[in-house]
Design an enzyme around this catalytic site. Structure first.
Site, mmCIF file in Angstrom:
data_model
loop_
_atom_site.group_PDB
_atom_site.id
_atom_site.type_symbol
_atom_site.label_atom_id
_atom_site.label_comp_id
_atom_site.label_asym_id
_atom_site.label_seq_id
_atom_site.Cartn_x
_atom_site.Cartn_y
_atom_site.Cartn_z
ATOM 1 N N SER A 240 18.851 -34.940 17.397
ATOM 2 C CA SER A 240 19.068 -35.587 16.093
ATOM 3 C C SER A 240 17.731 -36.001 15.505
ATOM 4 C CB SER A 240 19.928 -36.846 16.275
ATOM 5 O OG SER A 240 19.975 -37.595 15.082
ATOM 6 N N TYR B 150 21.481 -44.931 20.643
ATOM 7 C CA TYR B 150 21.647 -43.561 20.139
ATOM 8 C C TYR B 150 20.272 -42.903 19.938
ATOM 9 C CZ TYR B 150 23.282 -39.678 17.221
ATOM 10 O OH TYR B 150 23.553 -38.430 16.720
ATOM 11 N N SER C 182 35.440 -30.482 17.329
ATOM 12 C CA SER C 182 35.243 -31.258 16.102
ATOM 13 C C SER C 182 33.855 -31.013 15.510
ATOM 14 C CB SER C 182 35.399 -32.755 16.470
ATOM 15 O OG SER C 182 35.104 -33.588 15.374
ATOM 16 N N GLY C 183 33.719 -31.292 14.243
ATOM 17 C CA GLY C 183 32.403 -31.385 13.588
ATOM 18 C C GLY C 183 31.476 -30.205 13.814
ATOM 19 N N ILE C 184 30.260 -30.498 14.258
ATOM 20 C CA ILE C 184 29.211 -29.484 14.422
ATOM 21 C C ILE C 184 29.583 -28.485 15.511
ATOM 22 C CG2 ILE C 184 26.816 -29.177 15.218
ATOM 23 C CD1 ILE C 184 26.187 -31.895 13.787
ATOM 24 N N GLY C 185 30.162 -28.964 16.611
ATOM 25 C CA GLY C 185 30.535 -28.073 17.720
ATOM 26 C C GLY C 185 31.600 -27.082 17.295
ATOM 27 N N THR D 246 30.087 -27.440 24.246
ATOM 28 C CA THR D 246 30.712 -28.723 24.585
ATOM 29 C C THR D 246 30.945 -29.500 23.291
ATOM 30 O OG1 THR D 246 28.648 -29.959 24.896
ATOM 31 C CG2 THR D 246 29.521 -28.776 26.819
ATOM 32 N N GLY D 247 32.033 -30.264 23.269
ATOM 33 C CA GLY D 247 32.373 -30.968 22.032
ATOM 34 C C GLY D 247 32.725 -29.979 20.932
ATOM 35 N N GLY D 248 33.377 -28.880 21.321
ATOM 36 C CA GLY D 248 33.693 -27.833 20.342
ATOM 37 C C GLY D 248 34.975 -28.085 19.570
HETATM 38 N N1 NAP Z 1 27.069 -35.700 12.289
HETATM 39 C C1 NAP Z 1 25.788 -35.984 12.202
HETATM 40 O O1 NAP Z 1 25.294 -36.475 11.164
HETATM 41 C C2 NAP Z 1 24.877 -35.730 13.364
HETATM 42 C C3 NAP Z 1 23.500 -35.821 13.138
HETATM 43 C C4 NAP Z 1 22.633 -35.572 14.196
HETATM 44 C C5 NAP Z 1 23.130 -35.218 15.434
HETATM 45 N N2 NAP Z 1 24.471 -35.142 15.634
HETATM 46 C C6 NAP Z 1 24.932 -34.789 16.965
HETATM 47 O O2 NAP Z 1 25.772 -33.655 16.879
HETATM 48 C C7 NAP Z 1 26.687 -33.651 17.977
HETATM 49 C C8 NAP Z 1 28.092 -33.437 17.438
HETATM 50 O O3 NAP Z 1 28.406 -34.512 16.583
HETATM 51 P P1 NAP Z 1 29.484 -34.435 15.414
HETATM 52 O O4 NAP Z 1 28.895 -35.134 14.265
HETATM 53 O O5 NAP Z 1 30.003 -33.075 15.270
HETATM 54 O O6 NAP Z 1 30.580 -35.430 16.041
HETATM 55 P P2 NAP Z 1 32.161 -35.362 16.204
HETATM 56 O O7 NAP Z 1 32.789 -34.674 15.043
HETATM 57 O O8 NAP Z 1 32.569 -36.747 16.549
HETATM 58 O O9 NAP Z 1 32.346 -34.416 17.480
HETATM 59 C C9 NAP Z 1 31.950 -34.828 18.745
HETATM 60 C C10 NAP Z 1 32.546 -33.874 19.757
HETATM 61 O O10 NAP Z 1 32.066 -34.228 21.063
HETATM 62 C C11 NAP Z 1 33.175 -34.410 21.919
HETATM 63 N N3 NAP Z 1 32.792 -35.384 22.957
HETATM 64 C C12 NAP Z 1 32.366 -36.652 22.812
HETATM 65 N N4 NAP Z 1 32.102 -37.184 24.019
HETATM 66 C C13 NAP Z 1 32.375 -36.233 24.936
HETATM 67 C C14 NAP Z 1 32.315 -36.163 26.344
HETATM 68 N N5 NAP Z 1 31.916 -37.211 27.098
HETATM 69 N N6 NAP Z 1 32.660 -35.009 26.951
HETATM 70 C C15 NAP Z 1 33.075 -33.941 26.227
HETATM 71 N N7 NAP Z 1 33.166 -33.940 24.897
HETATM 72 C C16 NAP Z 1 32.819 -35.082 24.266
HETATM 73 C C17 NAP Z 1 34.316 -34.855 21.019
HETATM 74 O O11 NAP Z 1 35.601 -34.613 21.574
HETATM 75 P P3 NAP Z 1 36.400 -35.740 22.426
HETATM 76 O O12 NAP Z 1 36.201 -37.039 21.724
HETATM 77 O O13 NAP Z 1 37.813 -35.241 22.451
HETATM 78 O O14 NAP Z 1 35.798 -35.734 23.785
HETATM 79 C C18 NAP Z 1 34.072 -33.944 19.821
HETATM 80 O O15 NAP Z 1 34.567 -32.656 20.076
HETATM 81 C C19 NAP Z 1 26.489 -34.993 18.685
HETATM 82 O O16 NAP Z 1 25.663 -34.816 19.815
HETATM 83 C C20 NAP Z 1 25.789 -35.832 17.641
HETATM 84 O O17 NAP Z 1 25.016 -36.873 18.206
HETATM 85 C C21 NAP Z 1 25.367 -35.378 14.617
#
Ligand code: NAP
Length: 248
Positions: free
Chosen positions: A137, A150, A15-18, A11-13
């Site tokens: 996180s 958060y 962008s970013g980590i996904g 899920t959330g694939g």
């Molecule tokens: N980056 C960091 O430093 C960090 C650190 C610790 C944990 N995390 C966690 O890692 C995960 C990924 O974060 P990221 O940094 O890769 O963020 P990101 O680049 O903003 O990616 C987030 C992804 O989640 C999707 N998303 C958001 N809400 C959604 C929903 N309700 N249903 C389905 N898809 C949804 C977004 O697509 P759409 O907006 O199109 O739905 C996007 O694909 C998150 O859970 C975040 O809390 C990140």
């Protein structure tokens, strides 16, 4: 190849980590279903991943959307799901005085309700053995000014992984969480943070830099694969030393 012929849902694939996890999975032989809400972003990501990726628009916090996603995945690839990565999440600044309950609840609905729906709706479609990875996180264990929603949501994700693991251990379904520190992804754009501000944050990381998303993805791959077959109910810190090393 760690995931040869496996079917994974991320899920959330888009962008970013996904996205980085989906890329690592396909390079290890997996077929992947990626989800997100923004169709354009999702299609673009699927094109980059190639023929072994199927994009499905789905809101992770909607049980109906997630049920449809798993039905689509299993119908398309004609096999059960071996790996689920509950990664979709949002981050919002929520200073307590300025944040009404509705905004607090939005973060919890996606980051906690979304993980619950992602796992619950997966159950009828899972292969045995199966591996579920919840993306939590470092914020789960560190109070952070203006991020109470958060941080609380991520503490709940770590807790869910442990209870799910307990409930599914006899079903040959492993559940672990991963706790990244700071990874350089578009999530910081949504917070209005510049790359310079991100690098400023990174100064307090023992390794003095944010993670590249692929470094988080590689740890997710480990938890997803049989390489971690003796692990369940664990939380894996991938944070450049933030949680383990004292600043003094
Ligand atoms: N980056 C960091 O430093 C960090 C650190 C610790 C944990 N995390 C966690 O890692 C995960 C990924 O974060 P990221 O940094 O890769 O963020 P990101 O680049 O903003 O990616 C987030 C992804 O989640 C999707 N998303 C958001 N809400 C959604 C929903 N309700 N249903 C389905 N898809 C949804 C977004 O697509 P759409 O907006 O199109 O739905 C996007 O694909 C998150 O859970 C975040 O809390 C990140």
């Amino acid at each position: 190849m760690l995931l040869m012929d496996k079917l994974a849902v991320v899920t959330g694939g888009s962008s970013g980590i996904g996205f980085a996890a989906a890329e690592r999975f396909t390079s290890e032989g997996a077929r992947v279903v990626i989800s997100g809400r923004n169709a354009e972003k999702l299609e673009h990501a699927a094109q980059k991943l190639g023929a072994n990726a199927l994009p499905v628009i789905a809101d992770a916090s909607s049980a109906a959307d997630m049920h449809r996603l798993y039905e689509t995945a299993v119908g398309h690839f004609q096999c059960n799901v071996d790996v689920v990565v509950a990664n979709a999440g949002i981050s919002r600044q929520t200073p307590v005085r300025d944040t009404p309950l509705e905004q607090f609840s939005e973060v919890l609905a996606i980051n906690v309700g979304g993980v619950y729906a992602t796992v619950r709706e997966a159950l009828p479609f899972l292969a045995r053995p199966a591996s579920i990875v919840l993306v939590a996180s470092l914020a789960a264990s560190q109070g952070t000014k203006h991020f109470s929603a958060y941080c609380a949501s991520k503490a709940a994700v770590v807790s869910l992984a442990k209870s799910f693991a307990a409930e599914f251990v006899d079903l040959d379904i492993r559940v672990n969480s991963i706790s990244p520190g700071v990874a350089n992804t578009p999530i910081f754009d949504s917070l209005g943070m510049s790359e310079a501000q991100l690098l400023e944050w990174a100064r307090v990381i023992p390794m003095k830099r944010p993670a590249d998303p692929v470094e988080i993805a590689t740890a997710i791959l480990f938890l997803a694969s049989e390489a971690s077959r003796y692990m369940t109910g664990a939380d894996l810190a991938v944070d450049g030393g933030m949680s383990g090393i004292s600043p003094f």
